[in-house]
Design a protein around this motif. Structure first.
Motif, short mmCIF file in Angstrom:
data_model
loop_
_atom_site.label_atom_id
_atom_site.label_comp_id
_atom_site.label_asym_id
_atom_site.label_seq_id
_atom_site.Cartn_x
_atom_site.Cartn_y
_atom_site.Cartn_z
N TYR A 1 -10.05 -55.79 1.98
CA TYR A 1 -11.47 -55.58 2.34
C TYR A 1 -12.10 -54.58 1.38
CZ TYR A 1 -10.60 -57.20 7.26
OH TYR A 1 -10.27 -57.88 8.39
N ARG A 2 -11.36 -53.50 1.20
CA ARG A 2 -11.92 -52.40 0.39
C ARG A 2 -12.09 -52.81 -1.07
NH1 ARG A 2 -13.21 -50.09 4.23
NH2 ARG A 2 -12.29 -48.25 5.17
N ARG A 3 -11.11 -53.55 -1.59
CA ARG A 3 -11.25 -54.02 -2.98
C ARG A 3 -12.49 -54.90 -3.10
NH1 ARG A 3 -6.77 -54.07 -6.74
NH2 ARG A 3 -7.52 -56.05 -7.57
N HIS B 1 -24.21 -50.92 2.28
CA HIS B 1 -23.52 -50.97 3.57
C HIS B 1 -23.09 -52.41 3.84
CE1 HIS B 1 -22.49 -50.24 7.73
NE2 HIS B 1 -23.21 -51.30 8.06
N PHE B 2 -21.84 -52.57 4.24
CA PHE B 2 -21.30 -53.90 4.55
C PHE B 2 -21.29 -54.08 6.05
CE2 PHE B 2 -19.63 -52.46 0.55
CZ PHE B 2 -19.80 -53.56 -0.27
N PHE B 3 -21.79 -55.23 6.50
CA PHE B 3 -21.83 -55.42 7.95
C PHE B 3 -21.27 -56.78 8.34
CE2 PHE B 3 -25.47 -58.32 8.41
CZ PHE B 3 -26.06 -58.20 7.16
N GLY C 1 -5.07 -39.21 3.06
CA GLY C 1 -4.18 -39.24 4.22
C GLY C 1 -4.87 -39.33 5.56
N GLN C 2 -6.22 -39.45 5.58
CA GLN C 2 -6.90 -39.43 6.87
C GLN C 2 -6.57 -40.68 7.71
OE1 GLN C 2 -11.22 -40.11 7.86
NE2 GLN C 2 -11.30 -37.89 7.54
N VAL C 3 -6.57 -41.84 7.08
CA VAL C 3 -6.16 -43.08 7.75
C VAL C 3 -5.32 -43.89 6.77
CG1 VAL C 3 -8.11 -43.28 9.37
CG2 VAL C 3 -8.34 -44.18 7.06
N SER D 1 -23.38 -45.30 -3.35
CA SER D 1 -22.66 -44.70 -2.24
C SER D 1 -22.32 -45.76 -1.20
CB SER D 1 -23.52 -43.60 -1.62
OG SER D 1 -22.88 -43.09 -0.49
N LEU D 2 -21.02 -45.88 -0.89
CA LEU D 2 -20.61 -46.83 0.15
C LEU D 2 -20.76 -46.12 1.49
CD1 LEU D 2 -18.83 -47.59 -2.53
CD2 LEU D 2 -17.75 -49.15 -0.91
N ILE D 3 -21.78 -46.53 2.21
CA ILE D 3 -22.10 -45.81 3.44
C ILE D 3 -21.72 -46.65 4.65
CG2 ILE D 3 -24.54 -46.58 3.50
CD1 ILE D 3 -24.08 -43.03 4.16
N SER D 4 -20.90 -46.08 5.52
CA SER D 4 -20.52 -46.79 6.75
C SER D 4 -21.37 -46.20 7.86
CB SER D 4 -19.05 -46.55 7.02
OG SER D 4 -18.85 -45.20 7.35
N GLY D 5 -21.03 -46.47 9.09
CA GLY D 5 -21.75 -45.81 10.18
C GLY D 5 -21.02 -44.56 10.63
N ILE E 1 -18.67 -40.76 10.15
CA ILE E 1 -19.02 -39.35 9.93
C ILE E 1 -18.88 -38.97 8.45
CG2 ILE E 1 -18.28 -36.96 10.43
CD1 ILE E 1 -17.25 -38.05 13.15
N ASP E 2 -17.90 -39.56 7.77
CA ASP E 2 -17.51 -39.05 6.46
C ASP E 2 -18.45 -39.43 5.30
OD1 ASP E 2 -15.35 -38.14 7.90
OD2 ASP E 2 -14.10 -39.85 7.37
N SER E 3 -18.83 -40.70 5.26
CA SER E 3 -19.58 -41.12 4.07
C SER E 3 -20.94 -40.42 3.91
CB SER E 3 -19.71 -42.64 3.99
OG SER E 3 -19.94 -43.22 5.24
N PRO E 4 -21.68 -40.12 4.99
CA PRO E 4 -22.93 -39.37 4.76
C PRO E 4 -22.68 -37.99 4.16
CG PRO E 4 -22.89 -40.30 6.99
CD PRO E 4 -21.53 -40.51 6.41
#
Ligand code: ATP
Ligand code: MG
Length: 399
Positions: free
Chosen positions: A275-277, A219-221, A302-304, A193-197, A199-202
């Motif tokens: 970045y995402r790739r 998580h990438f920081f 379509g969110q971003v 799971s690619l988890i960011s900080g 709302i969506d990924s959790p």
């Protein structure tokens, strides 16, 4: 005291049924143990799971207390409502498979309850019992009407007495507590799971856990000032998700070198896609190490800018594993509502250093052309960058 647990879809799983049921039993035990709740046993019986709360020696006074008044009630309810696979459960009384015993028990239970109208709802998994479900409803209903002077109301009763006739015993209860549904955690294998900080990924993680997928997090920081605070935020989100998956493992991957290379060497409007790739490629490597079979993201169509179908195509092409996007069809409000329910929202809305918004271009491409993306990517020493990022990543486990 006894809890009868019911599961939904597991019952449909044919040859896998035993495996699913055993996993559920195991998950219930572990959740109770992790929460310091003492029980006597958790075991499978025909089509349901029984939890016995304490040894048989409880006093008569305690035996007749309504369950809500007993001190264990809330802690059990709190834990079981987070065990995936449970469709509903009930605090129940048990008696011998004998009509007179069931009648006595029904009266004993209902005389402690406050109601005027009632109905009886019987379910028989033991088809050899000499009365049909309907006959049991009628006979017990009659006893309650006469013995306690109450009225039957089949459509809108104050109370329902549920009776389950199983192979060796009968269970009686008056309340069904809804569980989270889904499948027992772990039966569907592992995914990264690619988890960011955010709302969506959790929420995406939660939904896959609910379908039995064990999540391993990455998580990438950005290694800029203040990053420790952002990592702490991710840890807090993971601690909240730990309510649903006891064992958490997370890879913290430093991403600044990859980002700098992209910023210096490629087209600005393709940055986010690149970045995402790179993130997907790193996650793919971790998946191989962990024997995980998919990636999970919190993308919603379509969110971003990076989440258009064109860009998803350009990103996903980097890896061969399936990418699960459980909230791809959800509106932001729907995602936020579930985030609140599962306890991650309040953490996610705190400010953090988002590595992806760093050096984000003013006008990101919404339709990145795959061939052009690949041409840009070739300018990078991506293999080496990824190898270094993986070498420097830190793994943490919370158990
Ligand atoms: P989220 O609320 O999950 O951050 P978002 O709407 O902000 O999502 P993006 O920032 O575009 O969307 O990220 C899309 C997805 O990419 C995220 O849901 C997550 O799965 C993954 N992702 C984004 N940033 C990171 C990161 N720093 N580390 C790991 N995964 C990330
Ligand atoms: Mg984000």
């Amino acid at each position: 005291m006894l809890i009868v647990c019911h599961y939904g879809e597991i019952a449909l799983k044919g040859d896998n049924r035993k495996f699913f049921e055993e996993k559920l039993v195991d998950n219930i035990k572990k959740s109770l143990q992790h929460n310091g709740i003492i029980f006597n046993y958790v075991k499978r019986i025909s089509g349901r799971i029984l939890i016995r709360l304490e040894s048989e020696g409880e006093s008569e006074g305690v035996k007749l207390l309504p369950f809500e008044l007993r001190k264990e009630f809330h802690s059990f309810q709190h834990v079981l409502q987070k065990v995936f696979g449970l469709s509903y459960f009930s605090f129940a009384w048990q008696c011998a498979l004998d009509l007179a015993a069931i009648k006595n028990k029904a009266i004993e239970i209902l005389k402690n309850e406050n109601f005027t109208s009632f109905k009886v709802e019987t379910k028989r998994s033991n088809k050899k019992f000499f009365l049909s479900s309907q006959q049991i409803n009628e006979q017990i209903g009659e006893i309650v009407m006469e013995g306690l002077n109450k009225k039957v109301n089949l459509h809108n009763p104050d109370i329902t007495l549920y009776i389950e006739i199983t192979d060796n015993q009968a269970f009686l209860y008056t309340k069904k507590i809804i569980g989270p549904g889904g499948l027992p955690l772990g039966v569907s294998g592992k995914a990264i799971s690619l988890i960011s900080g955010g709302i969506d990924s959790p929420v995406a993680s939660y939904l896959t856990m609910k379908r039995g997928v064990e999540n391993i997090f990455v998580h990438f920081f950005a290694t800029e000032r203040g990053y420790e605070q952002s990592l702490e935020k991710v840890r807090d989100i993971l601690r909240a998700l730990k309510n649903y998956q006891e064992k958490i493992k997370v890879y913290f991957v430093p991403f600044s070198d990859v980002q700098k290379a992209i910023v210096l060497q490629t087209r600005a409007d393709f940055r986010v896609v690149l970045y995402r790739r790179a993130m997907f490629l790193v996650a793919n490597e971790i998946a191989v190490q962990e024997k995980a079979k998919a990636l999970i993201t919190g993308e919603s169509v379509g969110q971003v800018a990076s989440q258009t179908l064109d860009n998803m195509l350009a990103i996903e092409e980097a890896v061969s594993l399936p990418v699960l996007r459980p909230i791809c069809g959800w509106d932001k409000q729907e995602i936020m509502d579930l985030a609140k329910k599962i306890g991650t929202y309040e953490i996610s809305i705190l400010p953090h250093l988002d590595c992806c918004s760093m050096f984000a271009p003013e006008h990101p491409a919404t339709k990145a052309n795959l061939a052009e993306v690949k041409t840009q990517e070739k300018k990078l020493k991506l293999k080496k960058l990824i190898k270094n990022a993986l070498k420097e990543c830190k793994v943490e486990k919370y158990e």
